[in-house]
Design a protein around this motif. Structure first.
Motif, mmCIF file in Angstrom:
data_model
loop_
_atom_site.group_PDB
_atom_site.id
_atom_site.type_symbol
_atom_site.label_atom_id
_atom_site.label_comp_id
_atom_site.label_asym_id
_atom_site.label_seq_id
_atom_site.Cartn_x
_atom_site.Cartn_y
_atom_site.Cartn_z
ATOM 1 N N GLU A 65 0.849 -1.190 0.000
ATOM 2 C CA GLU A 65 0.000 0.000 0.000
ATOM 3 C C GLU A 65 0.884 1.238 0.000
ATOM 4 O O GLU A 65 1.958 1.236 0.591
ATOM 5 C CB GLU A 65 -0.874 0.030 1.265
ATOM 6 N N GLN A 66 0.423 2.290 -0.655
ATOM 7 C CA GLN A 66 1.079 3.582 -0.517
ATOM 8 C C GLN A 66 0.326 4.360 0.538
ATOM 9 O O GLN A 66 -0.911 4.353 0.560
ATOM 10 C CB GLN A 66 1.080 4.352 -1.835
ATOM 11 N N ALA A 67 1.065 4.988 1.417
ATOM 12 C CA ALA A 67 0.467 5.726 2.524
ATOM 13 C C ALA A 67 0.364 7.205 2.205
ATOM 14 O O ALA A 67 1.127 7.741 1.394
ATOM 15 C CB ALA A 67 1.318 5.538 3.781
ATOM 16 N N VAL A 68 -0.565 7.845 2.853
ATOM 17 C CA VAL A 68 -0.651 9.297 2.857
ATOM 18 C C VAL A 68 -0.191 9.703 4.250
ATOM 19 O O VAL A 68 -0.787 9.304 5.251
ATOM 20 C CB VAL A 68 -2.095 9.780 2.589
#
Length: 161
Positions: free
Chosen positions: A135-138
């Motif tokens: 997952e890419q995080a914010v």
């Protein structure tokens, strides 16, 4: 269904294997395979012959390039047998293969032995590729983090063994 321009394929359904486009850059080398059913890592092989002296490292080509679907990454891990028997490891373990990378997978091997050189022959299994969903995080800046049981304690603080 496959988008030929990117190599991206839809995620597999439950119990179905993920399909990954693979380019064999050296048709004489075996392709990556899982040694046993249920294994997490597929064996990567050396495309080159080389000798690693004690303490030496080398960037070793594997003869394969892949197109991982978005939302996945490949992680190059050392092979436990090479580490235990010969002190051979992957320097940046695990090495990361991003979904957008289309070049040859390379492995940075290190000989940690103090006395013995180690010979790598073309076709030898040198590392394992583990493919995982990521997952890419914010990242959100906050003034304080929520409290947790562990708190800010770090290395070696969770037990004595």
């Amino acid at each position: 269904m496959n988008d030929q321009s990117t190599g991206h394929r839809p995620s597999p359904g439950p119990g179905r294997p993920l399909s990954i486009a693979l380019q064999a850059l050296d048709p004489d080398l075996p392709l990556p395979v899982y040694a046993k059913s249920g294994d997490a890592g597929a064996d990567l092989r050396s495309r080159a012959d080389l000798t690693l002296g004690p303490g030496e490292r080398a960037l070793v080509p594997t003869g394969v390039a892949i197109a991982l679907p978005e939302g996945y990454a490949g992680f190059v891990h050392p092979r436990s047998g090479l580490a235990a028997r010969h002190g051979i490891t992957v320097v940046n373990a695990p090495g990361t293969v991003d979904a957008g990378y289309r070049g040859e997978i390379m492995v940075t091997l290190l000989n940690t032995d103090r006395d013995e050189p180690f010979r790598v022959s073309r076709g030898d299994r040198i590392a394992q590729l583990v493919v995982q969903r990521v997952e890419q995080a914010v990242f959100e800046v906050v003034d304080a983090l929520p409290v947790s049981e562990r708190g800010g304690t770090g290395f070696g603080s969770s037990g004595t063994a």
